[in-house]
Design a protein around this motif. Structure first.
Motif, short mmCIF file in Angstrom:
data_model
loop_
_atom_site.label_atom_id
_atom_site.label_comp_id
_atom_site.label_asym_id
_atom_site.label_seq_id
_atom_site.Cartn_x
_atom_site.Cartn_y
_atom_site.Cartn_z
N UNK A 49 7.97 14.25 -12.18
CA UNK A 49 6.90 14.07 -11.12
C UNK A 49 5.94 15.22 -10.79
N UNK A 50 4.63 14.86 -10.47
CA UNK A 50 4.02 15.90 -10.13
C UNK A 50 3.42 15.76 -8.64
N UNK A 51 3.98 16.22 -7.91
CA UNK A 51 3.91 15.88 -6.43
C UNK A 51 2.29 16.14 -5.88
N UNK A 52 2.02 15.11 -5.30
CA UNK A 52 0.53 15.25 -4.59
C UNK A 52 0.74 14.71 -3.29
N UNK A 53 -0.19 15.20 -2.37
CA UNK A 53 -0.03 14.52 -0.91
C UNK A 53 -1.32 13.57 -0.78
N UNK A 69 0.89 -1.20 0.05
CA UNK A 69 0.19 0.22 0.02
C UNK A 69 0.98 1.28 0.00
N UNK A 70 2.00 1.21 0.78
CA UNK A 70 3.03 2.43 0.76
C UNK A 70 3.61 2.59 -0.56
N UNK A 71 3.92 1.35 -1.21
CA UNK A 71 4.58 1.44 -2.57
C UNK A 71 3.64 2.18 -3.56
N UNK A 72 2.35 1.73 -3.52
CA UNK A 72 1.22 2.39 -4.31
C UNK A 72 1.13 3.75 -4.15
N UNK A 73 1.14 4.13 -2.55
CA UNK A 73 0.94 5.47 -2.29
C UNK A 73 1.98 6.31 -2.54
N UNK A 74 3.28 5.73 -2.62
CA UNK A 74 4.32 6.79 -3.09
C UNK A 74 4.31 6.86 -4.64
N UNK A 75 3.71 5.81 -5.34
CA UNK A 75 3.51 6.16 -6.74
C UNK A 75 2.42 7.40 -7.06
N UNK A 76 1.33 7.41 -6.28
CA UNK A 76 0.38 8.09 -6.34
C UNK A 76 0.94 9.60 -5.92
N UNK A 77 1.77 9.86 -5.09
CA UNK A 77 2.12 11.13 -4.65
C UNK A 77 3.07 11.65 -5.61
#
Lengths: 674, 167
Positions: free
Chosen positions: B133-137, A180-188
């Motif tokens: 990268x297009x940074x998001x939180x 989940x962290x891996x995917x979250x890192x991708x999303x961010x």
């Protein structure tokens, strides 16, 4: 936002049908059981027995009515009500959205991983929508050897398919939050570049047409958060895996269609082979860290159910769409690998218990948590049911006046017990029968499964083998549940995915306790009566035969033999879809050279060296994560006079430091020249 | 040194022109990173890199900087603007090695442009591990695990709420 605003009008009726009927059947069965048990009054073990029966029977009843719903849905053949489906004209229009296809991996076999990525990637251009998709391999690999092998395999893949700039590779140096962290890192980092994200597992494979269909559905249904395409198990050769594949192919569609038919827009997400609305996922699905210690506290392990619940809480629907097709994964090759995977999932699912009452969730999201828990807790419940039944029988045998049993009205209602047993078995096997009926009705499908006679024979053989394997899985899962509750830690290592034979010694080591339980059960039953021993015979037989069952079903040779005899065949074996055939072909055609020592490879192979340094430089700041002591000792060993073997931590430290690698390689080249 | 740029298949410059062997060694190491191993290639490349530069007195670091700049200019020309950026040299070198550019001899680097087919190969081989990268939180979601307990805690002004511990 109204949590029910997306459910079609028929949702209430469908849910009342399945859940209501399951409840009615459970109550009726429990009352009958109570009548049977209370012939001579009710002892304490019998009260426990009744409670356990109600839970187990309820679970079976829910599966039964779900399968019936799935059968009806499949026979009627209509699409699920709710989502808007594309018209023929809309299907011809280019996709307006951009979709990332991401595959999080962790110390996997790079040959298989990148073959699947390539086959999936190559199936997209044929749809004419390649420009709408980018692919990411998101590595969380901790082994230096896996890391370097992945880099080389990725580079080869990009060059083979001209995929630079469209197929990306990123490795994290820390594994916070695991998958989940891996995917979250991708999303961010890259999530905002895409409208949708398709999540794959390390052994997932998807047809380009399915990817396009999913993206199109997301475009047309802006309040849809997740669409899950149920994956079909394919591609393995061991007998155990072929049994799983066969069961998944024959019974799976009925169960999946049933779940989709009553869960509708409040369905579940299984963590892979699904498409997510990226912005909604970023904004609403960031996982909390749960208070307390493991097993219930800490990072959420089975993230998928929670993400689906959060997505639904935010007002987006979650759909299970079995009709999408073109979605595949691989089953574990043997029973022990299956159990290993179950151990991880067990803790993850039990952790969801703490979320059942969390505020703001849709009732069906809570139900998903409970169903996930029940899929593991059912095993210890069944075990306790057996043991309390045995205890009750022993109690009656040794503590009850034998004359009581001879009095009219106080004797056990044996025909009644047999009737209840038959009903339970009937409900248990109905999903199989319904799945078989559907397959038989579809002539072409039956032909591709070896013909109708072989299909029926396969279902019978699978049912026998599954019944024999079930008691062992019951003990495994009971062990996992009790172990989790007692606070054992789960090791989230990658699962075994290759078809290797299991040695007999390994089988004996893992099943010694199970066989002992089998002997104990048989002895206790014989103490009561030979009749009880006969009732328990299937369970006892499964436990006593655990070793040969595990070892023999792990053999690919037996799987191949069964295939030659036309047993357990699935259409994807007899006439493989293009994407499967391609993945298999790539694995054979482009064998990935093994990397026995990652640092050695990077220092001696010019290509590995240049590539690794280029990737390091593309991710500035990576070396900041290097433990200074590990790097220092790695440097001493690499740049000192005599070469010394590096520890795993030193290897990773060296591989993160471009300066050390360049210096060490130069030193070696200079030595070689001089 | 001018003669170096006009050399054809077998570039060769006497190493005696190098006042500082350390500079030459640094340049050799640099070009070995591109897969060149033959002495003739290394000599020619060193000469090419330092062409027009006061090599005789160059410190190793300066010589290396000049060589890097030379190769970067060459890579920028061959790879085009698509691959421009901070790690051009590392990624370009990787592409060069992956395409086995050194087997074409030193000459391939010494000419302002590469053959078309090799250019195509090089461009396809440049590693692009990720787009910009297009940074998001991803905000952590708030979950009250047991709303009834939370209600009681509020009444009794209890301790920490049962939400995420990472807040």
């Amino acid at each position: 936002m109204d949590a029910h605003s997306f459910s079609p009008e028929s949702a209430g009726l469908r849910r009342a049908g399945v859940l209501g009927l399951a409840a009615v059947v459970t109550v009726a069965g429990t009352l009958e059981m109570h009548r049977l048990l209370s012939a001579q009054g009710t002892s304490a073990p019998e009260v426990l027995l009744l409670v356990l029966f109600a839970l187990c029977f309820g679970w079976i009843a829910l599966s039964f009515w779900t399968a019936v719903a799935g059968f009806l849905q499949s026979v009627v053949g209509e699409r699920l009500p709710g989502p808007r489906y594309p018209t023929v004209d809309e299907e011809a229009v280019p996709l307006r959205s951009r979709t990332s296809v991401v595959m999080p991996i962790h110390n996997e076999d790079p040959a298989a991983v990148f073959a699947n990525v390539q086959a999936t990637y190559e199936s997209v251009p044929a749809t004419g929508h390649l420009d709408a998709f980018d692919f990411y391999v998101l590595s969380d690999s901790t082994r230096a050897e896996a890391w370097v092998a992945e880099e080389l395999a990725w580079s080869d893949l990009c060059r083979r398919v001209g995929g630079q700039g469209r197929i990306f590779y990123r490795r994290r140096t820390d594994n916070t939050g695991k998958k989940a962290g891996n995917l979250g890192d991708f999303c961010e980092r890259w999530g905002r570049r895409y409208d949708f994200t398709v999540v794959l597992d390390a052994d997932s494979l998807m047809d380009g047409r399915t990817l396009v269909k999913m993206a199109r559905l997301m475009e047309l249904n802006p309040r849809t958060g997740i669409i899950q395409a149920p994956p079909l198990c394919v591609g393995r050769a061991t007998l155990f895996a072929r049994l799983q594949q066969f069961a998944g192919r024959v019974y799976g569609p009925v169960v999946a269609a049933g779940a989709a038919a009553w869960q509708l827009g409040e369905s579940n997400y299984w963590g892979h082979n699904a498409i997510l609305r990226t912005e909604a996922f970023i904004n609403h699905c960031g996982l909390p860290v749960l208070p307390g210690k493991q097993p219930f506290g800490g990072h959420i392990l089975s993230h998928d159910f929670v993400e689906a619940a959060l997505m639904r809480r935010a007002g987006y629907t979650v759909w299970l769409m079995p009709e999408l097709g073109g979605s595949y994964e691989q089953p574990p090759p043997n029973l022990l690998a299956y159990a290993q995977r179950d151990r991880r999932w067990c803790q993850g699912n039990l952790q969801h218990l703490s979320l059942v009452l969390a505020s703001g969730l849709h009732p069906l999201s809570r139900a998903h948590f409970l169903m996930g828990v029940m899929s593991y807790v059912a095993s210890p419940l069944w075990l306790l049911f057996l043991l309390s039944g045995l205890a009750a029988a022993l109690h009656d045998r040794f503590f009850l006046d034998p004359h009581l049993l001879e009095q009219p009205g106080l004797a056990y209602d044996a025909p009644g017990a047999l009737r209840l047993f038959a009903v339970s078995m009937g409900m248990l096997f109905t999903p199989k029968v319904l799945g078989l009926a559907l397959a038989l009705a579809r002539g072409d499908e039956a032909r591709r499964m070896g013909g109708r006679a072989k299909l029926v024979l396969s279902v019978l053989a699978e049912s026998v083998l599954a019944s024999l394997l079930a008691p062992v899985m019951m003990l495994f899962q009971s062990h996992f549940v009790f172990g989790t509750l007692l606070g054992y830690r789960v090791n989230w290592s990658s699962q075994q995915r290759e078809d290797a034979d299991l040695p007999w010694s390994e089988g004996l080591r893992r099943h010694a306790a199970h066989m002992a339980v089998g002997v104990g059960l048989a002895a206790a039953a014989l103490l009561v009566s030979p009749g009880l021993a006969a009732w328990l015979a299937p369970v006892v037989a499964g436990l006593l035969l655990a070793v040969p069952l595990t070892v023999l079903t792990a053999r690919a040779s037996l799987g191949a033999w069964a295939a030659r005899k036309g047993l357990f065949l699935i259409p994807e074996e007899t006439e493989p879809p293009e994407v499967l055939e391609r993945a298999q072909g790539i694995t054979e055609e482009h064998a990935v050279e093994p990397v026995p020592d990652a640092v050695e490879r990077v220092l001696t192979d010019a290509k590995a060296h240049a590539l690794h340094l280029a990737l390091l430089e593309s991710q500035p700041g990576l070396s900041l994560d290097t433990p200074p002591a590990a790097l220092e000792s790695a440097r001493r060993k690499l740049l000192g006079g005599e070469p010394e073997p590096l520890s795993a931590q030193e290897k990773v430290a060296a591989l993160l430091d471009a300066g050390t690698l360049a210096e060490a390689r130069e030193q070696r080249l200079t030595r070689a020249v001089s | 040194m001018d003669s170096v740029t006009t050399m054809t298949s077998c570039p060769c410059v006497p190493s005696t022109v190098w006042a500082r062997p350390q500079s030459r060694a640094a340049l050799d190491a640099f070009f070995r990173g591109f897969g060149f191993t033959a002495e003739a290639d290394l000599s020619a490349l060193a000469a090419w890199a330092m062409d027009g530069y006061a090599a005789h007195g160059a410190q190793p670091q300066s010589a290396l900087a000049v060589a890097r700049a030379r190769v970067e200019t060459w890579l920028a020309g061959v790879l085009g603007t698509e691959h421009a950026g901070g790690s051009l040299l590392a990624r370009g070198r990787a592409a060069f090695v992956l395409c086995d550019g050194a087997s074409r001899g030193a000459r391939v680097l010494m000419q302002p442009s590469a053959p078309e087919e090799f250019t195509r190969q090089l461009r396809a081989a440049v590693p692009v591990p990720a787009p910009s990268q297009v940074t998001a939180v991803m905000p952590e979601q708030h979950l009250t695990l047991w709303p009834f307990g939370e209600m009681f805690r509020r009444w009794f002004r209890g301790a920490a709420p049962d939400v995420s511990i990472s807040r």
